[in-house]
Design a protein around this motif. Structure first.
Motif, PDB file in Angstrom:
ATOM      1  N   LEU A 220       0.816  -1.222   0.000  1.00  0.00           N
ATOM      2  CA  LEU A 220       0.000   0.000   0.000  1.00  0.00           C
ATOM      3  C   LEU A 220       0.855   1.279   0.000  1.00  0.00           C
ATOM      4  O   LEU A 220       0.665   2.162  -0.850  1.00  0.00           O
ATOM      5  N   ALA A 221       1.789   1.380   0.942  1.00  0.00           N
ATOM      6  CA  ALA A 221       2.552   2.637   1.074  1.00  0.00           C
ATOM      7  C   ALA A 221       3.345   2.992  -0.197  1.00  0.00           C
ATOM      8  O   ALA A 221       3.290   4.145  -0.642  1.00  0.00           O
ATOM      9  N   PRO A 222       4.075   2.045  -0.808  1.00  0.00           N
ATOM     10  CA  PRO A 222       4.794   2.418  -2.038  1.00  0.00           C
ATOM     11  C   PRO A 222       3.844   2.838  -3.169  1.00  0.00           C
ATOM     12  O   PRO A 222       4.143   3.780  -3.910  1.00  0.00           O
ATOM     13  N   ALA A 223       2.689   2.171  -3.264  1.00  0.00           N
ATOM     14  CA  ALA A 223       1.713   2.561  -4.308  1.00  0.00           C
ATOM     15  C   ALA A 223       1.249   3.997  -4.048  1.00  0.00           C
ATOM     16  O   ALA A 223       1.149   4.816  -4.967  1.00  0.00           O
ATOM     17  N   LYS A 224       1.004   4.306  -2.775  1.00  0.00           N
ATOM     18  CA  LYS A 224       0.561   5.660  -2.416  1.00  0.00           C
ATOM     19  C   LYS A 224       1.628   6.705  -2.770  1.00  0.00           C
ATOM     20  O   LYS A 224       1.325   7.761  -3.313  1.00  0.00           O
ATOM     21  N   THR A 225       2.881   6.391  -2.467  1.00  0.00           N
ATOM     22  CA  THR A 225       3.986   7.312  -2.777  1.00  0.00           C
ATOM     23  C   THR A 225       4.094   7.546  -4.284  1.00  0.00           C
ATOM     24  O   THR A 225       4.228   8.682  -4.744  1.00  0.00           O
ATOM     25  N   ILE A 226       4.027   6.460  -5.045  1.00  0.00           N
ATOM     26  CA  ILE A 226       4.162   6.572  -6.509  1.00  0.00           C
ATOM     27  C   ILE A 226       2.997   7.373  -7.084  1.00  0.00           C
ATOM     28  O   ILE A 226       3.178   8.286  -7.896  1.00  0.00           O
ATOM     29  N   ILE A 227       1.789   7.060  -6.635  1.00  0.00           N
ATOM     30  CA  ILE A 227       0.603   7.726  -7.188  1.00  0.00           C
ATOM     31  C   ILE A 227       0.603   9.210  -6.812  1.00  0.00           C
ATOM     32  O   ILE A 227       0.319  10.072  -7.645  1.00  0.00           O
ATOM     33  N   ALA A 228       0.984   9.526  -5.573  1.00  0.00           N
ATOM     34  CA  ALA A 228       1.025  10.941  -5.159  1.00  0.00           C
ATOM     35  C   ALA A 228       2.015  11.729  -6.026  1.00  0.00           C
ATOM     36  O   ALA A 228       1.718  12.843  -6.470  1.00  0.00           O
ATOM     37  N   ALA A 229       3.186  11.131  -6.285  1.00  0.00           N
ATOM     38  CA  ALA A 229       4.191  11.830  -7.093  1.00  0.00           C
ATOM     39  C   ALA A 229       3.697  12.015  -8.536  1.00  0.00           C
ATOM     40  O   ALA A 229       3.878  13.076  -9.138  1.00  0.00           O
ATOM     41  N   LEU A 230       3.055  10.985  -9.075  1.00  0.00           N
ATOM     42  CA  LEU A 230       2.549  11.093 -10.458  1.00  0.00           C
ATOM     43  C   LEU A 230       1.431  12.123 -10.543  1.00  0.00           C
ATOM     44  O   LEU A 230       1.358  12.899 -11.502  1.00  0.00           O
ATOM     45  N   LYS A 231       0.567  12.134  -9.543  1.00  0.00           N
ATOM     46  CA  LYS A 231      -0.554  13.095  -9.550  1.00  0.00           C
ATOM     47  C   LYS A 231      -0.032  14.530  -9.450  1.00  0.00           C
ATOM     48  O   LYS A 231      -0.611  15.445 -10.022  1.00  0.00           O
ATOM     49  N   ALA A 232       1.075  14.712  -8.691  1.00  0.00           N
ATOM     50  CA  ALA A 232       1.646  16.054  -8.572  1.00  0.00           C
ATOM     51  C   ALA A 232       2.241  16.508  -9.901  1.00  0.00           C
ATOM     52  O   ALA A 232       2.101  17.653 -10.304  1.00  0.00           O
TER      53      ALA A 232
END
Ligand code: CP3
Length: 342
Positions: A220-232
């Motif tokens: 969960l946490a790595p997916a969240k980190t990746i998605i947050a960076a891509l969304k930014a």
């Protein structure tokens, strides 16, 4: 007119779900086998932009799928970080292993993967020119845990034993490796989007072997980190998450990670998923790939049941995992006709 797959990813419910298939460019297609032979081998095909674009297009020409997925592999990232990678025919991938600090030290920093991966970005640029106007282009990467399981063991494993062992014995090294893959994946997917990917998918094929808190920390946490960076960096570009075999951990995964849709493996009960997952996000899936081998009335019945069960919300039709080499191309047509024709 917005493409169907993108409409569903924005939350629209369509009368006929868009359809594509994991591993749609693959060995079950004679035209794929011919192009792979022309390239020489699988990895040469991945790095030959013209031929990789050609095999990406083959299932679109043959079947008119609503989406094309970039032809590449999740193990190109370890190679770009400096690991050795090769494929043994009939057995699968082999890599140099990462089990000590000395193995980890020579890996490249995350922002130095692009030169190695530049042919992949070129494949996407070719596809943006050559795909039909209605077809959505999907980029992808492996999720950090799944990629790490291959980097640690040096091969595919049934129970991801070596990765679990490193996690238990040297958690600092295990986490440093996951962090490096996470950072490289952000760079890689970002460049895929700049090169033309309209959607990206994160494949966590072995998420199901992470239990309890381990799942939250390493899936969960790595997916969240990746998605947050891509969304930014790329607001509005949808991300599909595939925490395969996550079971009850699928619940809340989209909301917790920021994923726009959840890809469901075929162990997920569709009725349960329609109730517990589809209220939070669009879902994708989840016909068992075995039906592409066996075909017949069971394929038609199960396809209709899945379409019907998910018809009350946003749904992308797909298999629950990749199509296998022994599949019959005619069964793929039967599945598509059933989805589109009722
Ligand atoms: O879906 C697509 O058509 C896009 C291309 C794609 C491939 N692999 C091509 C491929 C994608 C998205 C992947 C993802 C991938 N690769 C995953 C995650 C999804 C999953 O299946 O769980 C994993 C774990 C890998 C690693 C990998 N690549 C393995 C274990 C193998 C060997 C097993 C096998 O099927 O042979 C591969 C090889 C591979 N990747 C092939 C293809 C078409 C077959 C290679 C060949 O042509 O001989």
């Amino acid at each position: 007119m917005t493409k169907k797959l993108l409409r569903v990813l924005k939350g629209e419910t369509l009368d006929v779900p868009p359809i594509w298939m994991m591993r749609q460019a693959g060995r079950y297609l004679p035209e794929y086998r011919a192009t792979r032979a022309e390239a020489g081998d699988f990895l040469s095909l991945c790095y030959n932009s013209d031929l990789a674009a050609e095999v990406t297009l083959q299932p679109i020409r043959r079947y008119g799928f609503d989406a094309a997925i970039l032809f590449a592999d999740i193990l190109l990232i370890p190679q770009a970080l400096g690991a050795d990678l090769w494929f043994v025919t009939g057995e699968g991938p082999r890599l140099s292993t990462i089990t000590t600090e000395a193995d980890f030290a020579p890996l490249k920093p995350a922002d130095e993967v692009h030169e190695h991966l530049s042919p992949i970005y070129e494949t996407l640029r070719i596809l943006t020119r050559e795909l039909p106007a209605e077809t959505t282009l999907i980029g992808f990467a492996g999720a950090p845990w799944t990629v790490a399981t291959y980097m640690i063991a040096g091969r595919g494993t049934k129970d991801q034993g070596p990765a679990h062992a490193l996690k238990a014995e040297n958690r600092a090294l295990f986490e440093a490796l996951l962090d490096r893959i996470t950072a490289a994946t952000i760079e890689y997917l970002s460049k895929q989007i700049e090169a033309g990917a309209e959607v990206v998918k994160l494949f966590d094929s072995w998420a199901g072997s992470l239990k309890g808190e381990d799942f939250d920390r390493y899936a969960l946490a790595p997916a969240k980190t990746i998605i947050a960076a891509l969304k930014a960096r790329h607001p509005g570009v949808p991300v599909i998450a595939f925490p395969r075999e996550a079971g009850e951990k699928y619940v809340g995964f989209a909301r917790a990670t920021g994923a726009d849709a959840l890809a469901l493996d075929n162990s997920v009960d569709a009725v349960w998923a329609a109730e517990h997952l589809q209220k939070d996000s669009p879902v994708q899936g989840n016909l068992a790939p075995g039906h592409m081998v066996t075909g017949g009335a069971a394929l038609v019945e199960e396809t209709r049941r899945i379409v019907q069960t998910f018809s009350g919300g946003p749904h992308i039709f797909n298999l629950g995992h990749g199509i296998t080499p022994d599949a019959d191309p005619e069964n793929v047509q039967l599945m598509i006709d059933t989805v589109r024709g009722g």
